[in-house]
Design an enzyme around this catalytic site. Sequence first.
Site, PDB file in Angstrom:
ATOM      1  N   HIS A   1       0.832  -1.206   0.000  1.00 51.95           N
ATOM      2  CA  HIS A   1       0.000   0.000   0.000  1.00 51.95           C
ATOM      3  C   HIS A   1       0.864   1.252   0.000  1.00 51.95           C
ATOM      4  O   HIS A   1       2.042   1.205   0.342  1.00 51.95           O
ATOM      5  CB  HIS A   1      -0.964   0.043   1.198  1.00 51.95           C
ATOM      6  CG  HIS A   1      -0.309   0.047   2.544  1.00 51.95           C
ATOM      7  ND1 HIS A   1       0.001  -1.105   3.227  1.00 51.95           N
ATOM      8  CD2 HIS A   1       0.095   1.074   3.352  1.00 51.95           C
ATOM      9  CE1 HIS A   1       0.556  -0.793   4.394  1.00 51.95           C
ATOM     10  NE2 HIS A   1       0.630   0.522   4.501  1.00 51.95           N
TER      11      HIS A   1
ATOM     12  N   HIS B   1       4.011   7.120   3.783  1.00 52.46           N
ATOM     13  CA  HIS B   1       4.953   6.006   3.607  1.00 52.46           C
ATOM     14  C   HIS B   1       4.485   5.077   2.500  1.00 52.46           C
ATOM     15  O   HIS B   1       3.346   5.161   2.042  1.00 52.46           O
ATOM     16  CB  HIS B   1       5.163   5.232   4.922  1.00 52.46           C
ATOM     17  CG  HIS B   1       3.962   4.508   5.443  1.00 52.46           C
ATOM     18  ND1 HIS B   1       3.098   5.045   6.377  1.00 52.46           N
ATOM     19  CD2 HIS B   1       3.465   3.269   5.176  1.00 52.46           C
ATOM     20  CE1 HIS B   1       2.144   4.177   6.649  1.00 52.46           C
ATOM     21  NE2 HIS B   1       2.338   3.077   5.930  1.00 52.46           N
TER      22      HIS B   1
ATOM     23  N   GLU C   1       7.790   1.077   4.923  1.00 45.52           N
ATOM     24  CA  GLU C   1       7.276   0.034   5.808  1.00 45.52           C
ATOM     25  C   GLU C   1       7.497  -1.305   5.099  1.00 45.52           C
ATOM     26  O   GLU C   1       7.203  -1.423   3.905  1.00 45.52           O
ATOM     27  CB  GLU C   1       5.769   0.257   6.038  1.00 45.52           C
ATOM     28  CG  GLU C   1       5.115  -0.778   6.932  1.00 45.52           C
ATOM     29  CD  GLU C   1       3.610  -0.508   7.161  1.00 45.52           C
ATOM     30  OE1 GLU C   1       2.998   0.206   6.349  1.00 45.52           O
ATOM     31  OE2 GLU C   1       3.074  -1.025   8.157  1.00 45.52           O
TER      32      GLU C   1
HETATM   33 CO    CO Z   1       1.221   1.303   6.313  1.00 45.85          CO
END
Ligand code: CO
Length: 134
Positions: free
Chosen positions: A7, A79, A130
């Site tokens: 994502h 992020h 991440e």
């Molecule tokens: Co995230």
Amino acid sequence: MIGKLNHVAIAVSDINAAAAVYRDTLGAKVTDATDLPEHGVTTVFIELPNTKIELLQPLGDNSPIQRFVEKNPAGGIHHICYEVDDIEQAISKLAFDGTKILGDGQPKIGAHGKLVIFLHPKDFCGTLIELEQV
Ligand code: CO
């Protein structure tokens, strides 16, 4: 080491307005807002055919995204999350390369109930990364 893009997270000050932009203007499938007090965020997921967009709004007094939203009042990309098969192996590789893992360096249970680590933007082209074990 990294696999699919899981994502892209966009931090906003008004998650309902942001969800409406994706739902009404862009015609995307949007989930209901969910509060995650243990992470200090409210989330909405936008499900695209090949990945997800995660909308984040600060929740509570000590939200980790509060400062980011203050600095980016119109919202902004916070992020990018990549998938890894084995997060311990990823941590070993990153440690070997001298890459800083944020926090205490140990994986945490992330917003999707899976193990995650975050990597400092200075090491990754100015982007907070991440890594999520899938
Ligand atoms: Co995230």
